[in-house]
Motif scaffolding. Structure first.
Motif, PDB file in Angstrom:
ATOM      1  N   ASP A 169     -19.602  16.500  15.857  1.00 41.08           N
ATOM      2  CA  ASP A 169     -18.125  16.801  15.839  1.00 41.08           C
ATOM      3  C   ASP A 169     -17.481  15.174  15.978  1.00 41.08           C
ATOM      4  OD1 ASP A 169     -18.225  15.654  18.790  1.00 41.08           O
ATOM      5  OD2 ASP A 169     -17.874  17.785  19.556  1.00 41.08           O
ATOM      6  N   PRO A 170     -16.118  15.226  16.096  1.00 39.41           N
ATOM      7  CA  PRO A 170     -15.390  13.705  15.854  1.00 39.41           C
ATOM      8  C   PRO A 170     -15.694  12.851  17.183  1.00 39.41           C
ATOM      9  CG  PRO A 170     -13.903  15.608  16.011  1.00 39.41           C
ATOM     10  CD  PRO A 170     -15.085  16.212  15.829  1.00 39.41           C
ATOM     11  N   VAL A 171     -16.243  13.530  18.259  1.00 41.24           N
ATOM     12  CA  VAL A 171     -16.392  12.367  19.236  1.00 41.24           C
ATOM     13  C   VAL A 171     -17.982  12.339  19.540  1.00 41.24           C
ATOM     14  CG1 VAL A 171     -14.317  13.224  20.551  1.00 41.24           C
ATOM     15  CG2 VAL A 171     -16.461  14.511  20.974  1.00 41.24           C
ATOM     16  N   GLY A 172     -18.707  12.691  18.577  1.00 42.07           N
ATOM     17  CA  GLY A 172     -20.063  12.329  18.763  1.00 42.07           C
ATOM     18  C   GLY A 172     -21.257  13.355  19.209  1.00 42.07           C
ATOM     19  N   ASN A 173     -20.831  14.630  19.546  1.00 43.90           N
ATOM     20  CA  ASN A 173     -21.585  15.649  20.078  1.00 43.90           C
ATOM     21  C   ASN A 173     -22.205  16.257  18.997  1.00 43.90           C
ATOM     22  OD1 ASN A 173     -20.950  15.861  22.933  1.00 43.90           O
ATOM     23  ND2 ASN A 173     -19.015  16.646  22.026  1.00 43.90           N
ATOM     24  N   ARG A 174     -23.640  16.394  19.108  1.00 40.56           N
ATOM     25  CA  ARG A 174     -24.678  17.101  18.078  1.00 40.56           C
ATOM     26  C   ARG A 174     -24.427  18.602  17.972  1.00 40.56           C
ATOM     27  NH1 ARG A 174     -31.072  17.174  18.443  1.00 40.56           N
ATOM     28  NH2 ARG A 174     -31.384  18.233  16.302  1.00 40.56           N
ATOM     29  N   LEU A 175     -24.265  19.120  16.951  1.00 39.91           N
ATOM     30  CA  LEU A 175     -24.403  20.481  16.720  1.00 39.91           C
ATOM     31  C   LEU A 175     -25.215  20.666  15.810  1.00 39.91           C
ATOM     32  CD1 LEU A 175     -20.449  20.958  16.189  1.00 39.91           C
ATOM     33  CD2 LEU A 175     -21.783  21.526  18.226  1.00 39.91           C
ATOM     34  N   GLU A 176     -26.129  21.866  15.863  1.00 38.82           N
ATOM     35  CA  GLU A 176     -27.184  22.648  15.030  1.00 38.82           C
ATOM     36  C   GLU A 176     -26.946  23.774  14.294  1.00 38.82           C
ATOM     37  OE1 GLU A 176     -31.891  24.152  15.138  1.00 38.82           O
ATOM     38  OE2 GLU A 176     -31.492  22.030  16.249  1.00 38.82           O
ATOM     39  N   PHE A 177     -27.115  23.844  13.122  1.00 40.02           N
ATOM     40  CA  PHE A 177     -26.896  25.247  12.408  1.00 40.02           C
ATOM     41  C   PHE A 177     -27.836  25.846  11.950  1.00 40.02           C
ATOM     42  CE2 PHE A 177     -22.762  22.305  12.607  1.00 40.02           C
ATOM     43  CZ  PHE A 177     -22.133  23.302  13.099  1.00 40.02           C
ATOM     44  N   MET A 178     -28.215  26.683  11.801  1.00 43.82           N
ATOM     45  CA  MET A 178     -29.547  27.261  11.203  1.00 43.82           C
ATOM     46  C   MET A 178     -29.633  28.606  10.730  1.00 43.82           C
ATOM     47  SD  MET A 178     -31.271  27.713  15.277  1.00 43.82           S
ATOM     48  CE  MET A 178     -32.857  27.418  14.612  1.00 43.82           C
ATOM     49  N   GLU A 179     -30.535  29.086   9.924  1.00 41.24           N
ATOM     50  CA  GLU A 179     -30.646  30.348   9.107  1.00 41.24           C
ATOM     51  C   GLU A 179     -32.242  30.664   9.049  1.00 41.24           C
ATOM     52  OE1 GLU A 179     -28.411  32.891   5.681  1.00 41.24           O
ATOM     53  OE2 GLU A 179     -29.203  30.692   5.223  1.00 41.24           O
ATOM     54  N   ARG A 180     -32.503  31.980   9.196  1.00 41.99           N
ATOM     55  CA  ARG A 180     -34.115  32.119   9.175  1.00 41.99           C
ATOM     56  C   ARG A 180     -34.182  32.340   7.562  1.00 41.99           C
ATOM     57  NH1 ARG A 180     -34.041  37.022  12.662  1.00 41.99           N
ATOM     58  NH2 ARG A 180     -34.275  37.891  10.641  1.00 41.99           N
ATOM     59  N   ASN A 181     -35.252  31.683   7.086  1.00 42.80           N
ATOM     60  CA  ASN A 181     -35.744  31.727   5.915  1.00 42.80           C
ATOM     61  C   ASN A 181     -35.366  33.045   5.208  1.00 42.80           C
ATOM     62  OD1 ASN A 181     -36.310  28.807   5.308  1.00 42.80           O
ATOM     63  ND2 ASN A 181     -38.297  29.078   5.848  1.00 42.80           N
ATOM     64  N   ASP A 182     -35.471  33.966   5.799  1.00 39.72           N
ATOM     65  CA  ASP A 182     -35.568  35.435   5.350  1.00 39.72           C
ATOM     66  C   ASP A 182     -34.014  35.824   5.143  1.00 39.72           C
ATOM     67  OD1 ASP A 182     -34.571  36.220   7.911  1.00 39.72           O
ATOM     68  OD2 ASP A 182     -36.548  37.299   7.997  1.00 39.72           O
ATOM     69  N   GLY A 183     -33.161  34.908   5.449  1.00 38.45           N
ATOM     70  CA  GLY A 183     -31.753  35.246   5.300  1.00 38.45           C
ATOM     71  C   GLY A 183     -31.041  35.964   6.514  1.00 38.45           C
ATOM     72  N   GLY A 184     -31.905  36.198   7.632  1.00 34.20           N
ATOM     73  CA  GLY A 184     -31.562  36.911   8.731  1.00 34.20           C
ATOM     74  C   GLY A 184     -30.579  36.410   9.763  1.00 34.20           C
ATOM     75  N   GLY A 185     -30.309  35.131   9.355  1.00 31.69           N
ATOM     76  CA  GLY A 185     -29.039  34.748  10.588  1.00 31.69           C
ATOM     77  C   GLY A 185     -29.704  33.791  11.461  1.00 31.69           C
ATOM     78  N   ARG A 222     -32.248  24.482   8.307  1.00 27.19           N
ATOM     79  CA  ARG A 222     -31.275  23.971   9.349  1.00 27.19           C
ATOM     80  C   ARG A 222     -30.530  22.532   8.877  1.00 27.19           C
ATOM     81  NH1 ARG A 222     -34.460  22.212  14.895  1.00 27.19           N
ATOM     82  NH2 ARG A 222     -35.925  20.788  13.790  1.00 27.19           N
ATOM     83  N   PHE A 223     -29.449  22.213   9.634  1.00 26.76           N
ATOM     84  CA  PHE A 223     -28.982  20.927   9.377  1.00 26.76           C
ATOM     85  C   PHE A 223     -28.302  20.961  10.657  1.00 26.76           C
ATOM     86  CE2 PHE A 223     -25.557  23.406   7.731  1.00 26.76           C
ATOM     87  CZ  PHE A 223     -24.255  22.982   8.442  1.00 26.76           C
ATOM     88  N   CYS A 224     -27.982  19.390  10.904  1.00 27.02           N
ATOM     89  CA  CYS A 224     -27.042  18.930  12.108  1.00 27.02           C
ATOM     90  C   CYS A 224     -25.966  18.202  11.635  1.00 27.02           C
ATOM     91  CB  CYS A 224     -27.857  18.069  12.896  1.00 27.02           C
ATOM     92  SG  CYS A 224     -29.440  18.870  13.963  1.00 27.02           S
ATOM     93  N   SER A 225     -24.878  18.295  12.605  1.00 28.92           N
ATOM     94  CA  SER A 225     -23.595  17.615  12.224  1.00 28.92           C
ATOM     95  C   SER A 225     -23.317  17.142  13.413  1.00 28.92           C
ATOM     96  CB  SER A 225     -22.579  18.566  11.301  1.00 28.92           C
ATOM     97  OG  SER A 225     -21.515  17.840  10.881  1.00 28.92           O
TER      98      SER A 225
END
Length: 123
Positions: free
Chosen positions: A107-123, A102-105
């Motif tokens: 948005d341009p106004v400072g809201n945190r978003l987390e993006f993740m993927e299972r290690n087995d590639g299952g989304g 996973r990683f976080c980023s």
């Protein structure tokens, strides 16, 4: 009975719609969906990709969500992180959730978003 999560709403300051559109559409690859006219008059914008819907609502006394966040499942997380980084978005990796990449980023106004993927590639 709860059937599904329809959307997540984040706040944004007045006048930020152009910056939000640039980030959510051009950086994240989402598409903007029209708001009903009665709600469009309030400002803000709505976006979706796959089954994910994010609503950005205007809040006069805005404070960015730096801890609270939507957790968005992605496929090919490394390519997605590169997409964001190549478009100037910060990518902060975090390996603390077992079984996931996973990683976080923000948005341009400072809201945190987390993006993740299972290690087995299952989304």
């Amino acid at each position: 009975m709860i059937a599904a999560l329809d959307h997540v709403q984040l706040a944004a300051p007045p006048g930020s719609e152009s910056a939000l559109r640039a980030y959510y559409v051009e950086v994240l690859g989402m598409r903007e969906i029209p708001k009903p006219p009665v709600l469009a008059a309030r400002g803000g914008c709505w976006f979706e990709a796959g089954g994910v819907r994010l609503h950005l609502g205007i809040e006069e006394d805005f404070r960015a969500a730096r801890k609270a966040h939507p957790g968005v499942r992605v496929t090919d997380i490394e390519a997605y992180a590169e997409r964001l980084a190549s478009r100037g978005a910060e990518v902060v990796r975090d390996d603390d959730l077992p079984g996931h990449r996973r990683f976080c980023s923000s948005d341009p106004v400072g809201n945190r978003l987390e993006f993740m993927e299972r290690n087995d590639g299952g989304g």
